[in-house]
Design a protein around this motif. Sequence first.
Motif, short mmCIF file in Angstrom:
data_model
loop_
_atom_site.label_atom_id
_atom_site.label_comp_id
_atom_site.label_asym_id
_atom_site.label_seq_id
_atom_site.Cartn_x
_atom_site.Cartn_y
_atom_site.Cartn_z
N TRP A 76 -0.48 4.98 5.65
CA TRP A 76 -0.23 3.91 4.92
C TRP A 76 0.58 2.97 5.64
O TRP A 76 0.36 1.50 5.50
CB TRP A 76 0.03 4.13 3.46
CG TRP A 76 -1.24 4.77 2.78
CD1 TRP A 76 -1.46 6.13 2.68
CD2 TRP A 76 -2.58 4.25 2.62
NE1 TRP A 76 -2.61 6.35 2.27
CE2 TRP A 76 -3.34 5.16 2.20
CE3 TRP A 76 -2.94 2.97 2.71
CZ2 TRP A 76 -4.52 4.76 1.74
CZ3 TRP A 76 -4.28 2.55 2.31
CH2 TRP A 76 -5.15 3.62 1.81
N LEU A 84 -7.68 5.67 -3.12
CA LEU A 84 -6.99 4.29 -2.25
C LEU A 84 -7.67 4.37 -0.95
O LEU A 84 -7.84 5.56 -0.21
CB LEU A 84 -5.59 4.54 -2.06
CG LEU A 84 -4.74 3.05 -2.08
CD1 LEU A 84 -5.06 2.40 -3.40
CD2 LEU A 84 -3.09 3.32 -1.81
N ARG A 128 0.82 7.23 -6.71
CA ARG A 128 -0.14 7.79 -6.99
C ARG A 128 -0.10 9.07 -6.52
O ARG A 128 -0.71 10.10 -7.27
CB ARG A 128 -1.47 7.02 -6.68
CG ARG A 128 -1.73 5.86 -7.31
CD ARG A 128 -2.46 4.76 -6.53
NE ARG A 128 -2.72 3.64 -7.58
CZ ARG A 128 -1.75 2.64 -7.73
NH1 ARG A 128 -0.70 2.90 -7.37
NH2 ARG A 128 -2.28 1.62 -8.63
N GLU A 136 -8.44 -0.15 -4.09
CA GLU A 136 -8.51 1.06 -4.96
C GLU A 136 -9.69 1.27 -5.93
O GLU A 136 -10.13 0.45 -6.50
CB GLU A 136 -7.21 1.13 -5.85
CG GLU A 136 -7.07 2.28 -6.71
CD GLU A 136 -5.94 2.28 -7.42
OE1 GLU A 136 -5.00 3.32 -7.51
OE2 GLU A 136 -5.45 1.26 -8.08
N ALA A 190 2.07 1.87 -3.69
CA ALA A 190 0.99 2.18 -4.29
C ALA A 190 0.61 3.77 -4.09
O ALA A 190 0.42 4.55 -4.99
CB ALA A 190 -0.25 1.42 -3.93
N ILE A 191 0.48 4.20 -2.97
CA ILE A 191 0.33 5.55 -2.48
C ILE A 191 1.23 6.47 -2.87
O ILE A 191 0.93 7.77 -3.34
CB ILE A 191 -0.37 5.79 -1.23
CG1 ILE A 191 -1.17 7.15 -1.06
CG2 ILE A 191 0.94 5.83 -0.42
CD1 ILE A 191 -2.09 7.17 -1.90
N HIS A 198 -7.27 8.25 -8.64
CA HIS A 198 -6.97 7.06 -7.96
C HIS A 198 -7.21 7.18 -6.71
O HIS A 198 -7.00 8.23 -5.97
CB HIS A 198 -5.41 6.91 -8.03
CG HIS A 198 -4.88 6.50 -9.43
ND1 HIS A 198 -4.81 5.01 -9.95
CD2 HIS A 198 -4.09 7.15 -10.34
CE1 HIS A 198 -4.34 5.17 -11.02
NE2 HIS A 198 -3.99 6.58 -11.51
N ALA A 214 0.99 -1.09 -0.09
CA ALA A 214 0.01 0.05 0.08
C ALA A 214 0.78 1.16 -0.07
O ALA A 214 0.35 2.24 -0.63
CB ALA A 214 -0.86 -0.14 1.20
N ALA A 259 -5.33 -2.64 1.02
CA ALA A 259 -5.76 -1.46 0.68
C ALA A 259 -6.79 -1.89 -0.54
O ALA A 259 -6.67 -2.89 -1.10
CB ALA A 259 -4.69 -0.30 0.00
#
Length: 321
Positions: free
Chosen positions: A76, A149, A26, A93, A22-23, A147, A19, A91
């Motif tokens: 996160w 999340l 993004r 999305e 990913a964040i 996006h 996660a 997480a």
Amino acid sequence: MAVYFLYMKTFGRAGGSSAVSAIAYRAGERIRDERTGRIFDHSHRRDVMHKEILLPGEFAGAGAGMDWARDRAALWNAAEAAEIRKNARVAREYLVALPAELSAEQRVVLARGFSRDLAERYRYAVDFAVHAPRDDPRSDPRNFHAHILTTTREVTAAGLGAKTALDLQDSKRRELGLQPVVYELLFVRERWATLTNEALRSAHIEARVDHRSLRAQGIDREPLPRIPRAAFEIDRRGEYSEVAERLRENQQARVQARLAQGVAAIPENLSQNSSPRSPQSLEDIRREARENWLQMRRQQVASPVADAAAADRGNGQEIDG
């Protein structure tokens, strides 16, 4: 015209997802994953137009006690630390297309409104980022997207708590008097369509979107093929992708079969006395549209007043940045 696109996915340990990674990508930030020690640095990104963390309304006026949840790295890393199972879901999305017809501010308001609805319904933390289209001549300049999340655990004053109702097994949901989780997914899809159309209506734009299938809308045509991410990226680079081509060929075969059925349904006397123009294939339409756009792009680049920020949204295949 506005296009409906909402794609949901999860990030879990079983697939090696993070996660934090990913964040960081993004949001366009540099964040350290405390669990693995890895640093994910995407601070070079310039296409992140807006990013924001939303919590359930009851924490709107909370003071320093909720600062951890409003700090992206802390939130996160807490989501990662809360899970101990090797196949845990960390997480979720929601990837959504934002209408190019709206202004930059209106797109942010739309994404924020949807994110707030999710936070209120499921009591989790929501971290959303609005992205501009890719600055790539092979991309569509309408691809504004967000996006969104979310954590898989509810936010509490003491930290992340129990799994959200969205992440419970159907057997547990039945015990709580809740419908199967598929109804939640259907609700989310419909809610995004509703909010998008409200935003378009408020902006005095005639375009509308519809979350239902083509069949449910009474539209008798084949949907565009969904090309997997890896194959699409190969395609984007101008290289040959066997997977992408096979999917397009299969879709074209279905289109031609429909056309053949339509011709067969024409009364014999009508088909003999008329010579209708052969319908243009879907691939020809897409190729012509792409060529027109490339010509427009070249003219923009040549002009001293060209808009250097032209970017990209098409049929949903390019909503990935």
